[in-house]
Design a protein around this motif. Structure first.
Motif, PDB file in Angstrom:
ATOM      1  N   ARG A 177       0.828  -1.205   0.000  1.00  0.00           N
ATOM      2  CA  ARG A 177       0.000   0.000   0.000  1.00  0.00           C
ATOM      3  C   ARG A 177       0.862   1.256   0.000  1.00  0.00           C
ATOM      4  NH1 ARG A 177      -3.895   2.503  -2.193  1.00  0.00           N
ATOM      5  NH2 ARG A 177      -5.292   3.689  -0.828  1.00  0.00           N
ATOM      6  N   PHE A 178       1.970   1.228   0.698  1.00  0.00           N
ATOM      7  CA  PHE A 178       2.910   2.355   0.699  1.00  0.00           C
ATOM      8  C   PHE A 178       3.346   2.671  -0.732  1.00  0.00           C
ATOM      9  CE2 PHE A 178       7.027   4.325   0.818  1.00  0.00           C
ATOM     10  CZ  PHE A 178       7.033   5.150   1.942  1.00  0.00           C
ATOM     11  N   ILE A 179       3.765   1.662  -1.449  1.00  0.00           N
ATOM     12  CA  ILE A 179       4.252   1.849  -2.814  1.00  0.00           C
ATOM     13  C   ILE A 179       3.125   2.298  -3.737  1.00  0.00           C
ATOM     14  CG2 ILE A 179       5.176   0.606  -4.812  1.00  0.00           C
ATOM     15  CD1 ILE A 179       6.840  -1.030  -2.769  1.00  0.00           C
ATOM     16  N   GLU A 180       1.942   1.753  -3.516  1.00  0.00           N
ATOM     17  CA  GLU A 180       0.793   2.151  -4.338  1.00  0.00           C
ATOM     18  C   GLU A 180       0.454   3.623  -4.132  1.00  0.00           C
ATOM     19  OE1 GLU A 180      -3.706   0.503  -5.303  1.00  0.00           O
ATOM     20  OE2 GLU A 180      -2.851   0.180  -3.312  1.00  0.00           O
ATOM     21  N   LEU A 181       0.394   4.063  -2.874  1.00  0.00           N
ATOM     22  CA  LEU A 181       0.069   5.458  -2.585  1.00  0.00           C
ATOM     23  C   LEU A 181       1.160   6.409  -3.068  1.00  0.00           C
ATOM     24  CD1 LEU A 181      -1.359   5.055   1.038  1.00  0.00           C
ATOM     25  CD2 LEU A 181      -2.653   5.723  -1.002  1.00  0.00           C
ATOM     26  N   ASP A 182       2.410   5.981  -3.017  1.00  0.00           N
ATOM     27  CA  ASP A 182       3.535   6.801  -3.482  1.00  0.00           C
ATOM     28  C   ASP A 182       3.416   7.122  -4.973  1.00  0.00           C
ATOM     29  OD1 ASP A 182       6.511   7.730  -3.251  1.00  0.00           O
ATOM     30  OD2 ASP A 182       6.514   6.256  -4.879  1.00  0.00           O
ATOM     31  N   ASN A 183       2.880   6.180  -5.735  1.00  0.00           N
ATOM     32  CA  ASN A 183       2.622   6.382  -7.169  1.00  0.00           C
ATOM     33  C   ASN A 183       3.864   6.886  -7.908  1.00  0.00           C
ATOM     34  OD1 ASN A 183       1.110   6.339  -9.509  1.00  0.00           O
ATOM     35  ND2 ASN A 183       0.288   8.399  -9.207  1.00  0.00           N
ATOM     36  N   HIS A 184       4.957   6.123  -7.761  1.00  0.00           N
ATOM     37  CA  HIS A 184       6.214   6.438  -8.449  1.00  0.00           C
ATOM     38  C   HIS A 184       6.739   7.829  -8.099  1.00  0.00           C
ATOM     39  CE1 HIS A 184       5.899   2.743 -10.766  1.00  0.00           C
ATOM     40  NE2 HIS A 184       4.667   3.084 -11.077  1.00  0.00           N
ATOM     41  N   GLY A 185       6.496   8.246  -6.858  1.00  0.00           N
ATOM     42  CA  GLY A 185       7.047   9.519  -6.400  1.00  0.00           C
ATOM     43  C   GLY A 185       6.201  10.732  -6.711  1.00  0.00           C
ATOM     44  N   SER A 186       5.058  10.532  -7.323  1.00  0.00           N
ATOM     45  CA  SER A 186       4.225  11.677  -7.699  1.00  0.00           C
ATOM     46  C   SER A 186       3.420  12.237  -6.523  1.00  0.00           C
ATOM     47  CB  SER A 186       3.264  11.295  -8.824  1.00  0.00           C
ATOM     48  OG  SER A 186       2.349  10.297  -8.402  1.00  0.00           O
ATOM     49  N   VAL A 187       3.334  11.473  -5.423  1.00  0.00           N
ATOM     50  CA  VAL A 187       2.617  11.918  -4.222  1.00  0.00           C
ATOM     51  C   VAL A 187       3.628  12.059  -3.086  1.00  0.00           C
ATOM     52  CG1 VAL A 187       0.776  11.399  -2.582  1.00  0.00           C
ATOM     53  CG2 VAL A 187       0.534  10.709  -4.987  1.00  0.00           C
ATOM     54  N   TRP A 188       3.710  13.251  -2.500  1.00  0.00           N
ATOM     55  CA  TRP A 188       4.690  13.444  -1.438  1.00  0.00           C
ATOM     56  C   TRP A 188       4.277  12.667  -0.202  1.00  0.00           C
ATOM     57  CZ3 TRP A 188       9.404  13.751  -0.808  1.00  0.00           C
ATOM     58  CH2 TRP A 188      10.012  14.240   0.364  1.00  0.00           C
ATOM     59  N   LYS A 189       5.279  12.349   0.627  1.00  0.00           N
ATOM     60  CA  LYS A 189       5.059  11.379   1.698  1.00  0.00           C
ATOM     61  C   LYS A 189       4.196  11.874   2.849  1.00  0.00           C
ATOM     62  CE  LYS A 189       7.096   8.954  -0.939  1.00  0.00           C
ATOM     63  NZ  LYS A 189       7.055  10.141  -1.791  1.00  0.00           N
ATOM     64  N   ASP A 190       3.992  13.180   2.997  1.00  0.00           N
ATOM     65  CA  ASP A 190       3.077  13.622   4.046  1.00  0.00           C
ATOM     66  C   ASP A 190       1.681  13.053   3.808  1.00  0.00           C
ATOM     67  OD1 ASP A 190       2.631  15.174   1.790  1.00  0.00           O
ATOM     68  OD2 ASP A 190       2.536  17.079   2.883  1.00  0.00           O
ATOM     69  N   GLN A 191       1.249  13.099   2.549  1.00  0.00           N
ATOM     70  CA  GLN A 191      -0.054  12.544   2.211  1.00  0.00           C
ATOM     71  C   GLN A 191      -0.062  11.013   2.328  1.00  0.00           C
ATOM     72  OE1 GLN A 191      -1.717  14.265  -1.480  1.00  0.00           O
ATOM     73  NE2 GLN A 191      -0.005  15.708  -1.399  1.00  0.00           N
ATOM     74  N   VAL A 192       1.028  10.396   1.898  1.00  0.00           N
ATOM     75  CA  VAL A 192       1.119   8.938   1.931  1.00  0.00           C
ATOM     76  C   VAL A 192       1.005   8.425   3.363  1.00  0.00           C
ATOM     77  CG1 VAL A 192       2.635   6.951   1.530  1.00  0.00           C
ATOM     78  CG2 VAL A 192       2.450   8.753  -0.202  1.00  0.00           C
ATOM     79  N   TYR A 193       1.778   9.024   4.278  1.00  0.00           N
ATOM     80  CA  TYR A 193       1.781   8.535   5.654  1.00  0.00           C
ATOM     81  C   TYR A 193       0.465   8.828   6.371  1.00  0.00           C
ATOM     82  CZ  TYR A 193       6.702   7.297   5.371  1.00  0.00           C
ATOM     83  OH  TYR A 193       7.892   6.709   5.028  1.00  0.00           O
ATOM     84  N   GLN A 194      -0.121   9.966   6.111  1.00  0.00           N
ATOM     85  CA  GLN A 194      -1.421  10.252   6.727  1.00  0.00           C
ATOM     86  C   GLN A 194      -2.473   9.241   6.273  1.00  0.00           C
ATOM     87  OE1 GLN A 194      -2.498  14.631   7.077  1.00  0.00           O
ATOM     88  NE2 GLN A 194      -0.600  14.805   5.898  1.00  0.00           N
ATOM     89  N   GLN A 195      -2.424   8.901   4.996  1.00  0.00           N
ATOM     90  CA  GLN A 195      -3.386   7.942   4.467  1.00  0.00           C
ATOM     91  C   GLN A 195      -3.153   6.547   5.046  1.00  0.00           C
ATOM     92  OE1 GLN A 195      -5.944   8.788   2.650  1.00  0.00           O
ATOM     93  NE2 GLN A 195      -6.752   6.721   2.353  1.00  0.00           N
ATOM     94  N   LEU A 196      -1.902   6.151   5.166  1.00  0.00           N
ATOM     95  CA  LEU A 196      -1.588   4.840   5.724  1.00  0.00           C
ATOM     96  C   LEU A 196      -2.073   4.716   7.164  1.00  0.00           C
ATOM     97  CD1 LEU A 196       2.032   4.311   4.354  1.00  0.00           C
ATOM     98  CD2 LEU A 196       0.044   2.886   3.824  1.00  0.00           C
ATOM     99  N   ILE A 197      -1.801   5.738   7.970  1.00  0.00           N
ATOM    100  CA  ILE A 197      -2.217   5.700   9.368  1.00  0.00           C
ATOM    101  C   ILE A 197      -3.731   5.642   9.476  1.00  0.00           C
ATOM    102  CG2 ILE A 197      -2.353   7.155  11.438  1.00  0.00           C
ATOM    103  CD1 ILE A 197       0.591   7.838  11.008  1.00  0.00           C
ATOM    104  N   HIS A 198      -4.398   6.373   8.605  1.00  0.00           N
ATOM    105  CA  HIS A 198      -5.866   6.354   8.608  1.00  0.00           C
ATOM    106  C   HIS A 198      -6.418   5.003   8.169  1.00  0.00           C
ATOM    107  CE1 HIS A 198     -10.015   7.559   7.979  1.00  0.00           C
ATOM    108  NE2 HIS A 198      -9.929   7.123   6.732  1.00  0.00           N
ATOM    109  N   GLU A 199      -5.929   4.487   7.066  1.00  0.00           N
ATOM    110  CA  GLU A 199      -6.462   3.243   6.507  1.00  0.00           C
ATOM    111  C   GLU A 199      -6.259   2.048   7.430  1.00  0.00           C
ATOM    112  OE1 GLU A 199      -5.246   2.231   2.575  1.00  0.00           O
ATOM    113  OE2 GLU A 199      -5.893   4.145   1.710  1.00  0.00           O
ATOM    114  N   PHE A 200      -5.065   1.990   8.045  1.00  0.00           N
ATOM    115  CA  PHE A 200      -4.741   0.830   8.874  1.00  0.00           C
ATOM    116  C   PHE A 200      -5.015   1.065  10.361  1.00  0.00           C
ATOM    117  CE2 PHE A 200      -1.711  -0.044   5.234  1.00  0.00           C
ATOM    118  CZ  PHE A 200      -2.422  -1.142   4.754  1.00  0.00           C
ATOM    119  N   SER A 201      -5.569   2.248  10.671  1.00  0.00           N
ATOM    120  CA  SER A 201      -5.899   2.582  12.074  1.00  0.00           C
ATOM    121  C   SER A 201      -4.701   2.380  12.994  1.00  0.00           C
ATOM    122  CB  SER A 201      -7.083   1.726  12.561  1.00  0.00           C
ATOM    123  OG  SER A 201      -8.226   1.963  11.753  1.00  0.00           O
ATOM    124  N   ILE A 202      -3.572   2.905  12.589  1.00  0.00           N
ATOM    125  CA  ILE A 202      -2.331   2.766  13.358  1.00  0.00           C
ATOM    126  C   ILE A 202      -2.355   3.728  14.542  1.00  0.00           C
ATOM    127  CG2 ILE A 202       0.181   3.068  13.269  1.00  0.00           C
ATOM    128  CD1 ILE A 202      -0.059   2.290  10.252  1.00  0.00           C
TER     129      ILE A 202
END
Length: 224
Positions: free
Chosen positions: A46-71
């Motif tokens: 999911r990390f790699i999918e959200l990163d989308n070959h670097g087109s999405v900066w990691k602030d958005q990626v990490y916020q989405q990961l924490i939300h999706e997986f309820s970390i």
């Protein structure tokens, strides 16, 4: 036509970003225990999918990961800071990177990097490939206050090198930012193809391996 300079993109061209990101994501997962409530494969995928070959900066990626997986008990800013500080430790170049660059330098060809991205972050990734000593100029969009596909960043690189556009090649993997943009300023464009299913018809040449570039340069230099 004599090729006097070769200019390169970084991510997906010299840096095997996909492999580098995969290694980093796995290592980060094991270093942060709150992430381990999630299956490792699921997190990394999911990390790699959200990163989308670097087109999405990691602030958005990490916020989405924490939300999706309820970390719980882990702030996304800590993960982002870890990424900024440690990604370069996992940076890996594509095969034949050093041999190709060394061969070009032996022909007295000037080399430059022209990369979009955050200045120090990209420069650290570039240095991690252990090729900086071979480059004459390094231009990164944040530091230059110019960003591909703006023709000005290409012209600035050529001016710094003291080479005209018709005597230069640009090597990149992005159809707009690298191939079309460099051709628009008069350079020949070489597409570093990372997916054989893709096609960029505007490219003047196509390489699947960096080692092929030496012969491409020779062929262009041999043309009238």
């Amino acid at each position: 036509m004599i090729i006097q300079a070769v200019l390169f993109d970084l991510d997906g061209t010299l840096l095997d970003r996909d492999s580098s990101l995969l290694m980093f994501a796995r290592e980060q997962y094991h270093r942060y225990s709150p992430l381990q409530i999630v299956d490792e494969h699921a997190f990394v995928e999911r990390f790699i999918e959200l990163d989308n070959h670097g087109s999405v900066w990691k602030d958005q990626v990490y916020q989405q990961l924490i939300h999706e997986f309820s970390i719980q008990n882990l702030d996304w800013t800590a993960l982002l800071e870890d990424y900024i500080s440690n990604f370069h430790k996992h940076c890996t170049g594509f095969p034949n990177l050093l041999n190709m660059l060394t061969a070009l330098k032996k022909q007295d060809i000037k080399l430059a990097l022209v990369s979009n991205g955050y200045g120090q972050f990209q420069y650290d990734n570039f240095k991690a490939l252990h090729i900086a000593h071979l480059f004459d100029e390094v231009l990164i969009s944040e530091w230059e206050r110019l960003r591909k596909p703006d023709p000005a960043i290409f012209m600035r690189a050529l001016t710094k090198l003291g080479v005209s556009a018709e005597n230069a090649l640009f090597v990149g993997d992005h159809p707009d930012n690298d191939i079309r943009a460099s051709r628009n300023v008069g350079m020949k464009a070489v597409w570093k193809r990372n997916d054989p299913r893709e096609a960029i018809t505007e490219a003047d040449a196509v390489i699947d391996d960096l080692g092929e570039l030496v012969n491409v340069v020779k062929l262009f230099s041999a043309r009238d």
